[in-house]
Design a protein around this motif. Sequence first.
Motif, mmCIF file in Angstrom:
data_model
loop_
_atom_site.group_PDB
_atom_site.id
_atom_site.type_symbol
_atom_site.label_atom_id
_atom_site.label_comp_id
_atom_site.label_asym_id
_atom_site.label_seq_id
_atom_site.Cartn_x
_atom_site.Cartn_y
_atom_site.Cartn_z
ATOM 1 N N SER A 110 -68.666 -15.549 29.851
ATOM 2 C CA SER A 110 -68.996 -15.666 31.275
ATOM 3 C C SER A 110 -67.783 -16.127 32.068
ATOM 4 O O SER A 110 -67.751 -16.002 33.277
ATOM 5 C CB SER A 110 -70.200 -16.575 31.485
ATOM 6 O OG SER A 110 -69.915 -17.857 31.017
ATOM 7 N N ARG A 130 -77.189 -6.559 26.364
ATOM 8 C CA ARG A 130 -76.774 -7.110 27.655
ATOM 9 C C ARG A 130 -75.257 -7.260 27.746
ATOM 10 O O ARG A 130 -74.670 -7.095 28.810
ATOM 11 C CB ARG A 130 -77.447 -8.453 27.891
ATOM 12 C CG ARG A 130 -78.872 -8.304 28.379
ATOM 13 C CD ARG A 130 -79.469 -9.664 28.656
ATOM 14 N NE ARG A 130 -80.867 -9.532 29.013
ATOM 15 C CZ ARG A 130 -81.308 -9.578 30.258
ATOM 16 N NH1 ARG A 130 -80.470 -9.737 31.258
ATOM 17 N NH2 ARG A 130 -82.593 -9.468 30.507
ATOM 18 N N LYS A 428 -84.191 -8.684 23.250
ATOM 19 C CA LYS A 428 -84.414 -9.949 22.555
ATOM 20 C C LYS A 428 -85.800 -10.534 22.846
ATOM 21 O O LYS A 428 -86.412 -11.196 22.017
ATOM 22 C CB LYS A 428 -83.348 -10.921 23.018
ATOM 23 C CG LYS A 428 -82.658 -11.709 22.096
ATOM 24 C CD LYS A 428 -81.729 -11.451 21.020
ATOM 25 C CE LYS A 428 -81.970 -11.620 19.604
ATOM 26 N NZ LYS A 428 -82.364 -10.504 18.839
ATOM 27 N N GLY B 41 -75.496 -14.426 32.539
ATOM 28 C CA GLY B 41 -74.701 -15.379 31.787
ATOM 29 C C GLY B 41 -73.606 -14.717 30.980
ATOM 30 O O GLY B 41 -72.769 -15.391 30.414
ATOM 31 N N ILE B 261 -85.905 -23.255 28.598
ATOM 32 C CA ILE B 261 -84.659 -23.012 29.321
ATOM 33 C C ILE B 261 -83.604 -22.499 28.357
ATOM 34 O O ILE B 261 -82.911 -21.521 28.613
ATOM 35 C CB ILE B 261 -84.171 -24.308 30.003
ATOM 36 C CG1 ILE B 261 -85.125 -24.701 31.127
ATOM 37 C CG2 ILE B 261 -82.754 -24.146 30.538
ATOM 38 C CD1 ILE B 261 -84.866 -26.067 31.703
ATOM 39 N N TYR B 262 -83.519 -23.169 27.213
ATOM 40 C CA TYR B 262 -82.541 -22.759 26.208
ATOM 41 C C TYR B 262 -82.801 -21.330 25.740
ATOM 42 O O TYR B 262 -81.896 -20.499 25.669
ATOM 43 C CB TYR B 262 -82.596 -23.722 25.029
ATOM 44 C CG TYR B 262 -81.838 -23.238 23.818
ATOM 45 C CD1 TYR B 262 -80.472 -23.407 23.738
ATOM 46 C CD2 TYR B 262 -82.501 -22.572 22.795
ATOM 47 C CE1 TYR B 262 -79.769 -22.942 22.650
ATOM 48 C CE2 TYR B 262 -81.804 -22.105 21.698
ATOM 49 C CZ TYR B 262 -80.442 -22.282 21.629
ATOM 50 O OH TYR B 262 -79.748 -21.804 20.557
ATOM 51 N N LYS B 263 -84.068 -21.035 25.451
ATOM 52 C CA LYS B 263 -84.382 -19.701 24.928
ATOM 53 C C LYS B 263 -84.113 -18.611 25.961
ATOM 54 O O LYS B 263 -83.523 -17.581 25.658
ATOM 55 C CB LYS B 263 -85.846 -19.649 24.499
ATOM 56 C CG LYS B 263 -86.081 -20.158 23.091
ATOM 57 C CD LYS B 263 -87.472 -19.752 22.638
ATOM 58 C CE LYS B 263 -87.578 -19.756 21.139
ATOM 59 N NZ LYS B 263 -88.942 -19.420 20.693
ATOM 60 N N GLN B 264 -84.578 -18.848 27.190
ATOM 61 C CA GLN B 264 -84.367 -17.839 28.225
ATOM 62 C C GLN B 264 -82.879 -17.674 28.531
ATOM 63 O O GLN B 264 -82.405 -16.570 28.718
ATOM 64 C CB GLN B 264 -85.091 -18.248 29.525
ATOM 65 C CG GLN B 264 -86.585 -18.304 29.398
ATOM 66 C CD GLN B 264 -87.194 -16.924 29.337
ATOM 67 O OE1 GLN B 264 -86.583 -15.963 29.743
ATOM 68 N NE2 GLN B 264 -88.398 -16.832 28.814
ATOM 69 N N ILE B 266 -79.936 -18.889 26.727
ATOM 70 C CA ILE B 266 -78.992 -18.555 25.662
ATOM 71 C C ILE B 266 -79.470 -17.363 24.836
ATOM 72 O O ILE B 266 -78.712 -16.452 24.555
ATOM 73 C CB ILE B 266 -78.765 -19.772 24.742
ATOM 74 C CG1 ILE B 266 -78.461 -20.997 25.584
ATOM 75 C CG2 ILE B 266 -77.712 -19.470 23.692
ATOM 76 C CD1 ILE B 266 -77.067 -21.483 25.606
ATOM 77 N N ARG B 267 -80.730 -17.362 24.424
ATOM 78 C CA ARG B 267 -81.191 -16.295 23.530
ATOM 79 C C ARG B 267 -81.430 -14.986 24.259
ATOM 80 O O ARG B 267 -81.028 -13.932 23.821
ATOM 81 C CB ARG B 267 -82.486 -16.721 22.835
ATOM 82 C CG ARG B 267 -82.269 -17.286 21.445
ATOM 83 C CD ARG B 267 -83.601 -17.500 20.764
ATOM 84 N NE ARG B 267 -84.246 -16.264 20.391
ATOM 85 C CZ ARG B 267 -83.917 -15.549 19.338
ATOM 86 N NH1 ARG B 267 -82.952 -15.937 18.563
ATOM 87 N NH2 ARG B 267 -84.554 -14.437 19.056
ATOM 88 N N GLU B 268 -82.149 -15.078 25.382
ATOM 89 C CA GLU B 268 -82.538 -13.835 26.045
ATOM 90 C C GLU B 268 -81.626 -13.501 27.221
ATOM 91 O O GLU B 268 -81.872 -12.537 27.942
ATOM 92 C CB GLU B 268 -84.013 -13.940 26.468
ATOM 93 C CG GLU B 268 -84.910 -14.058 25.237
ATOM 94 C CD GLU B 268 -86.369 -14.334 25.563
ATOM 95 O OE1 GLU B 268 -86.712 -14.378 26.753
ATOM 96 O OE2 GLU B 268 -87.151 -14.511 24.615
ATOM 97 N N SER B 269 -80.599 -14.300 27.419
ATOM 98 C CA SER B 269 -79.607 -14.042 28.466
ATOM 99 C C SER B 269 -80.224 -13.799 29.831
ATOM 100 O O SER B 269 -79.935 -12.817 30.488
ATOM 101 C CB SER B 269 -78.729 -12.847 28.089
ATOM 102 O OG SER B 269 -77.964 -13.175 26.974
ATOM 103 N N GLU B 270 -81.102 -14.690 30.242
ATOM 104 C CA GLU B 270 -81.615 -14.630 31.607
ATOM 105 C C GLU B 270 -81.328 -15.973 32.271
ATOM 106 O O GLU B 270 -82.212 -16.785 32.478
ATOM 107 C CB GLU B 270 -83.116 -14.346 31.600
ATOM 108 C CG GLU B 270 -83.453 -12.983 31.024
ATOM 109 C CD GLU B 270 -84.925 -12.643 31.186
ATOM 110 O OE1 GLU B 270 -85.610 -13.272 32.007
ATOM 111 O OE2 GLU B 270 -85.383 -11.740 30.471
ATOM 112 N N TYR B 271 -80.067 -16.179 32.602
ATOM 113 C CA TYR B 271 -79.677 -17.466 33.151
ATOM 114 C C TYR B 271 -80.324 -17.753 34.492
ATOM 115 O O TYR B 271 -80.605 -18.888 34.828
ATOM 116 C CB TYR B 271 -78.159 -17.562 33.253
ATOM 117 C CG TYR B 271 -77.533 -18.057 31.978
ATOM 118 C CD1 TYR B 271 -76.907 -19.290 31.932
ATOM 119 C CD2 TYR B 271 -77.598 -17.312 30.812
ATOM 120 C CE1 TYR B 271 -76.346 -19.765 30.763
ATOM 121 C CE2 TYR B 271 -77.045 -17.771 29.639
ATOM 122 C CZ TYR B 271 -76.417 -18.993 29.614
ATOM 123 O OH TYR B 271 -75.877 -19.458 28.449
#
Lengths: 473, 303
Positions: A110, A130, A428, B41, B261-264, B266-271
């Motif tokens: 980023s 992504r 994911k 992110g 928050i962490y999952k969305q 870092i894992r799913e890249s939806e910052y």
Amino acid sequence: MSDSDLTRRSVLRRTAAVGLLATPAAGLLTACVGAKDDGPTDQAEGQVTAENPLGVKEDAPVEVVIFNGGLGTKYATDAHIPSYKKKFPKADVKFSQTEEISTILTPRFSSNTPPDMVNNAGSKLMDQGRLVSAGQVAELTDLFDAPSLDVPGKKVKDTLIPGTIEAGTYNGKPYVLNYAYTVFGLWYSGKLFAEKKWTPPTTWSEFTSLLDAMRAAGITAPYAYAGANAAYYQYLVILTTAAKIGGPDVLKNIDNLEAGAWKVDAVRTAARLWGEIGAKYTDKSHLGLKHTEVQLQQNQYKVGFYPSGSWLENEQAKDTPPDFKYQLAPLPSATSADKLKPTALYAAPGEMYFVAAKGKNVRGGKEYLRHMLSKEGARKFTELTKVLTVVQGSTEGLTLSPGTESANKALTAAGTEIFNFRWDAWYKKMDDECRTATNELMFQGGTADKFCDRMQAIADAVKADSSIEKFNR
Amino acid sequence: MRHGTYRFVIGFLLAPIVLYATFVFYPITQLVYVSMTNWTGLSPKFRFVGLDNFAKIWTDGLFWKAVQHHLFLLILLPLITIALALFFAFLLNMGGGTRGGVMTGVWGSKFYRVVFFLPQVLAVVIVGVIFSRVYGPDQTGVLNRLLIDVFGMDKPIGFMIDYGMWAILGALVWQAVGFYVVLFSAGMSSIPADLYEAAVLDGASRVVIFFRVTIPLLWETVQVAWVYLGILAFDAFALVMLLSIEQGGPDGATAVLPVLIYKQGIRESEYGYASALGVSLFLLTITFAVLALRTGRREAVEH
């Protein structure tokens, strides 16, 4: 100070209120939003020659980051890096390894300061789809068209097992090298089976009666997987059964987010059959265990069949009794009307390696991949990790371990009936939901209908979400 | 003289304020901004989407599940921790009855004080690793072994499988109690001995002394403890990550906001969405703190 209101306790109380503002995690995610979108301006570039087809600058450093998991990192430090350095003695190969790829690397992407070559793997891998759509991944067309490092007269792409380039293709262009060729199936101990005179099942009724026999022989969990962190081994198995019933197109439709793809009979039947196995032949405590814990139980002969990929033997090397003899069985056929033969296999090029588009030495990163794809590089990889690679004929002259040997055999037996899916890497969100739904189905009294409904709902939601880029195959 | 004092105070306050603005206030404004974008992110590009992320949160079942879990912790964590800590602190300081007109602790109280405080000095990751063995779902789990071998239970309990939030609560209480024992002990030792003497002379029992003398005089300390523990109830990140099945499962049974928050993120890249969750968590925490400090306000007994 007067005896006004500033007593020790009220200070303490105010501190408490202030401490609140440092709310956990809330401020954590946004540290570097302001990074500018400057592409790399000074990419290292050298002269393109026959010896140096990618035009690598001979003294430019190249940075590689390797995931430290089942495969370890020795293959990089002992085989591929020396190979690169031999070709470019003036270059410095900066090596680092991590068990948490996304934690370490997301901030570097980023802020547009990524390493040159990344092994994106592990349970904390970055969302590859992504990354590609964010323009962070370099296209590999020139690498695959370059001449192979040590197979004279052949291009890199002609030395690979068919399907390799497609597996790393996103919307028509190759971006990712899937290097390890992984075969999936049910693993068992060759020693145990020989002792008890059991043979791997080819039909579902043989499968269940073997599981009964195992239980009678005192094996506490004839079938097992680890719910706490490895439910994806199990959904892979469920969908493998679905593909055997309805053909590989079942998986293709799921990948392409076709309407109702999760609700076809093949998927429903597979979920029903596996749900019954879950209810009858598993140990409920495995829902709370991690993969290494369950795998250890198999090494102690408390588990019969364990679903996994061909990395398993290497991952467990330390804990496996010397005479355990890992063997792979393809999944038994589910019905008498299956479209594919019982020998059909889920096998896929796996372990993603990619070159960062905005790294300082993109050409060096690609050259590093070319060294990995040399016959010698691949042979050493298999030697060190016991895992097959996508490079054809690279196992020539190697003595394979029992597990790798049986995977190799299963692969030959499967012939052209080899299939796989890619939605788990593309979306994911669906991967996360499917883990949950699988645990529910196998351990918590879920039903096939519920499993299909849940997965169809999340697939529809992903399809409708315009912020998620879609892929097709 | 007065003037000099202010300059002195301001001089000391300036550095923390600058640090605070840089490392807390600025990230929070950034967080609010990101929460209104669709940032992934993974690249510096993103689009402004207004309040879309918050609309999504409103209909996100997992979010409401997590809020319920925070309410569960918010009520039970302070209640149990403070009750236990007060009880232990009382025993350590006054449980031994009076000796020569002075309240003393139970026998060996100095040793117990160290024992209680020990969990507090352990890093939370270590606590997580310890409790993953304590809660082990088969015969190898410490608690299950105990229940089966000593109490004759017939099959192991899946602590993280069936009682996820209770198990998390147990670990949180275990770690927190020691600190509050020490905090309350300090508070108790600052209560003048003559108050107790007077109470004892009037014939008050230990129980009466505890509720009528100790608690009222400790009220402000208890209130501080309540706020701190409330903040802890909005966290629980590390323990859920380490102990729970599929990080927040099974099926969302141990979902908490920091883990979402962490999952969305870092894992799913939806910052963007993760940041919106962060803002929601921030608002929830602030609301709690304001309420706790307002309703807890009660005439402090001065001594």
